[in-house]
Every structure is written in structure tokens, then in C-alpha cells.
Scaffold this motif. Structure first.
Motif, mmCIF file in Angstrom:
data_model
loop_
_atom_site.group_PDB
_atom_site.id
_atom_site.type_symbol
_atom_site.label_atom_id
_atom_site.label_comp_id
_atom_site.label_asym_id
_atom_site.label_seq_id
_atom_site.Cartn_x
_atom_site.Cartn_y
_atom_site.Cartn_z
ATOM 1 N N ILE A 1 -6.381 -8.534 -10.323
ATOM 2 C CA ILE A 1 -5.711 -8.285 -9.044
ATOM 3 C C ILE A 1 -4.637 -9.346 -8.865
ATOM 4 O O ILE A 1 -4.909 -10.541 -8.933
ATOM 5 N N LYS A 2 -3.416 -8.883 -8.665
ATOM 6 C CA LYS A 2 -2.316 -9.819 -8.456
ATOM 7 C C LYS A 2 -2.220 -10.164 -6.984
ATOM 8 O O LYS A 2 -2.462 -9.327 -6.130
ATOM 9 N N ASN A 3 -1.841 -11.381 -6.714
ATOM 10 C CA ASN A 3 -1.587 -11.843 -5.348
ATOM 11 C C ASN A 3 -2.748 -11.560 -4.398
ATOM 12 O O ASN A 3 -2.570 -10.966 -3.348
ATOM 13 N N LEU A 4 -3.949 -11.985 -4.793
ATOM 14 C CA LEU A 4 -5.101 -11.817 -3.921
ATOM 15 C C LEU A 4 -4.836 -12.482 -2.573
ATOM 16 O O LEU A 4 -5.317 -12.043 -1.553
ATOM 17 N N GLU A 5 -4.013 -13.528 -2.579
ATOM 18 C CA GLU A 5 -3.652 -14.219 -1.348
ATOM 19 C C GLU A 5 -2.573 -13.478 -0.590
ATOM 20 O O GLU A 5 -2.093 -13.955 0.409
ATOM 21 N N LYS A 6 -2.181 -12.316 -1.073
ATOM 22 C CA LYS A 6 -1.049 -11.599 -0.489
ATOM 23 C C LYS A 6 -1.103 -11.595 1.023
ATOM 24 O O LYS A 6 -0.712 -12.549 1.653
ATOM 25 N N ASN A 7 -1.540 -10.544 1.657
ATOM 26 C CA ASN A 7 -1.706 -10.596 3.102
ATOM 27 C C ASN A 7 -2.561 -9.471 3.630
ATOM 28 O O ASN A 7 -2.728 -8.442 3.023
ATOM 29 N N ILE A 8 -3.117 -9.746 4.785
ATOM 30 C CA ILE A 8 -3.946 -8.806 5.513
ATOM 31 C C ILE A 8 -3.386 -8.782 6.924
ATOM 32 O O ILE A 8 -3.414 -9.787 7.612
ATOM 33 N N GLY A 9 -2.861 -7.674 7.331
ATOM 34 C CA GLY A 9 -2.313 -7.596 8.677
ATOM 35 C C GLY A 9 -1.157 -8.556 8.902
ATOM 36 O O GLY A 9 -0.955 -9.049 9.993
ATOM 37 N N GLY A 10 -0.417 -8.861 7.853
ATOM 38 C CA GLY A 10 0.745 -9.723 7.990
ATOM 39 C C GLY A 10 0.469 -11.200 7.766
ATOM 40 O O GLY A 10 1.379 -12.016 7.829
ATOM 41 N N ILE A 11 -0.791 -11.565 7.519
ATOM 42 C CA ILE A 11 -1.098 -12.968 7.234
ATOM 43 C C ILE A 11 -1.863 -13.048 5.920
ATOM 44 O O ILE A 11 -2.436 -12.063 5.460
ATOM 45 N N THR A 12 -1.893 -14.222 5.331
ATOM 46 C CA THR A 12 -2.604 -14.395 4.064
ATOM 47 C C THR A 12 -4.107 -14.502 4.318
ATOM 48 O O THR A 12 -4.550 -14.766 5.442
ATOM 49 N N LEU A 13 -4.861 -14.305 3.272
ATOM 50 C CA LEU A 13 -6.308 -14.439 3.355
ATOM 51 C C LEU A 13 -6.692 -15.848 3.818
ATOM 52 O O LEU A 13 -7.604 -16.020 4.632
ATOM 53 N N GLY A 14 -5.975 -16.836 3.325
ATOM 54 C CA GLY A 14 -6.235 -18.221 3.733
ATOM 55 C C GLY A 14 -5.988 -18.430 5.221
ATOM 56 O O GLY A 14 -6.752 -19.125 5.895
ATOM 57 N N GLN A 15 -4.938 -17.821 5.735
ATOM 58 C CA GLN A 15 -4.649 -17.933 7.167
ATOM 59 C C GLN A 15 -5.723 -17.228 7.997
ATOM 60 O O GLN A 15 -6.099 -17.707 9.058
ATOM 61 N N LEU A 16 -6.213 -16.098 7.489
ATOM 62 C CA LEU A 16 -7.283 -15.388 8.190
ATOM 63 C C LEU A 16 -8.538 -16.256 8.241
ATOM 64 O O LEU A 16 -9.203 -16.337 9.276
ATOM 65 N N LYS A 17 -8.857 -16.910 7.136
ATOM 66 C CA LYS A 17 -10.008 -17.816 7.120
ATOM 67 C C LYS A 17 -9.847 -18.904 8.171
ATOM 68 O O LYS A 17 -10.788 -19.216 8.906
ATOM 69 N N ASP A 18 -8.650 -19.495 8.241
ATOM 70 C CA ASP A 18 -8.390 -20.541 9.234
ATOM 71 C C ASP A 18 -8.550 -20.010 10.657
ATOM 72 O O ASP A 18 -9.115 -20.676 11.521
ATOM 73 N N LEU A 19 -8.041 -18.800 10.900
ATOM 74 C CA LEU A 19 -8.176 -18.198 12.225
ATOM 75 C C LEU A 19 -9.644 -17.979 12.586
ATOM 76 O O LEU A 19 -10.053 -18.233 13.722
ATOM 77 N N ILE A 20 -10.422 -17.522 11.626
ATOM 78 C CA ILE A 20 -11.853 -17.295 11.879
ATOM 79 C C ILE A 20 -12.531 -18.608 12.226
ATOM 80 O O ILE A 20 -13.302 -18.681 13.192
ATOM 81 N N LEU A 21 -12.229 -19.646 11.474
ATOM 82 C CA LEU A 21 -12.832 -20.953 11.758
ATOM 83 C C LEU A 21 -12.426 -21.466 13.139
ATOM 84 O O LEU A 21 -13.242 -22.030 13.866
ATOM 85 N N GLN A 22 -11.167 -21.264 13.510
ATOM 86 C CA GLN A 22 -10.711 -21.675 14.843
ATOM 87 C C GLN A 22 -11.420 -20.862 15.923
ATOM 88 O O GLN A 22 -11.846 -21.413 16.943
ATOM 89 N N ALA A 23 -11.543 -19.566 15.704
ATOM 90 C CA ALA A 23 -12.209 -18.694 16.677
ATOM 91 C C ALA A 23 -13.672 -19.111 16.854
ATOM 92 O O ALA A 23 -14.199 -19.078 17.969
ATOM 93 N N PHE B 1 -19.446 -14.750 11.266
ATOM 94 C CA PHE B 1 -18.889 -14.572 9.927
ATOM 95 C C PHE B 1 -18.934 -15.875 9.143
ATOM 96 O O PHE B 1 -18.512 -16.920 9.641
ATOM 97 N N GLN B 2 -19.444 -15.826 7.939
ATOM 98 C CA GLN B 2 -19.518 -17.014 7.095
ATOM 99 C C GLN B 2 -18.310 -17.059 6.173
ATOM 100 O O GLN B 2 -18.147 -16.207 5.309
ATOM 101 N N VAL B 3 -17.477 -18.062 6.393
ATOM 102 C CA VAL B 3 -16.269 -18.231 5.587
ATOM 103 C C VAL B 3 -16.598 -19.111 4.395
ATOM 104 O O VAL B 3 -17.118 -20.202 4.544
#
Length: 82
Positions: free
Chosen positions: A7-29, A78-80
């Protein structure tokens, strides 16, 4: 046997943000950051609204509220993985 491609660019994006950014958002939430929670909910809102069209009109509002509550619960549990 078919050859699988990586899989290329697994870090690509989900809903306009990267997977890493989503993880950060979950941790902040999970630290009670309401803005982060709302951003996550907003990311999945279109998908949720589309799925509600499969439900009878009279039941949509109640189900919608239940789904938002469930999303907030899931975000909190959710466990990140790092």
C-alpha cells in the motif's frame, strides 16, 4: 497466486487529514478537548448523514443523536497505537 502490491502512502489522508493527524486528534479528544472531538465528528458527518437515508424518515433524528453519542463514546475509548 496473485502478487500483492504494498500500500502506497498509508499516511495519505482520511477526511482531508493524515492518519498521524487523526491519531493526534483522538488523543486530544481523549483529554477532553471539545474542538478535537468536534473535528473528528465533522470528518465522519457526511458518511453518517448518507447512511441515515437508509432509515425511515421518522426515525432519523433519534438515530442521528444516538450515533453522535456513540461516536463520542468510541472516541473516548479508542486505543491509539503509536
Amino acid at each position: 497466486m496473485a502478487r500483492t502490491r504494498p500500500i502506497k502512502n498509508l499516511e495519505k489522508n482520511i477526511g482531508g487529514i493524515t492518519l498521524g493527524q487523526l491519531k493526534d486528534l483522538i488523543l486530544q479528544a481523549q483529554k477532553n478537548d471539545k474542538d478535537a472531538t468536534m473535528l473528528i465528528i465533522d470528518m465522519f458527518n457526511n458518511k453518517l448523514q448518507k447512511s441515515l437515508y437508509q432509515v425511515p424518515f421518522q426515525e432519523r433524528e433519534d438515530l442521528s443523536q444516538d450515533l453522535y453519542v456513540k461516536m463520542i463514546e468510541v472516541i473516548g475509548k479508542f486505543q491509539v497505537k503509536e
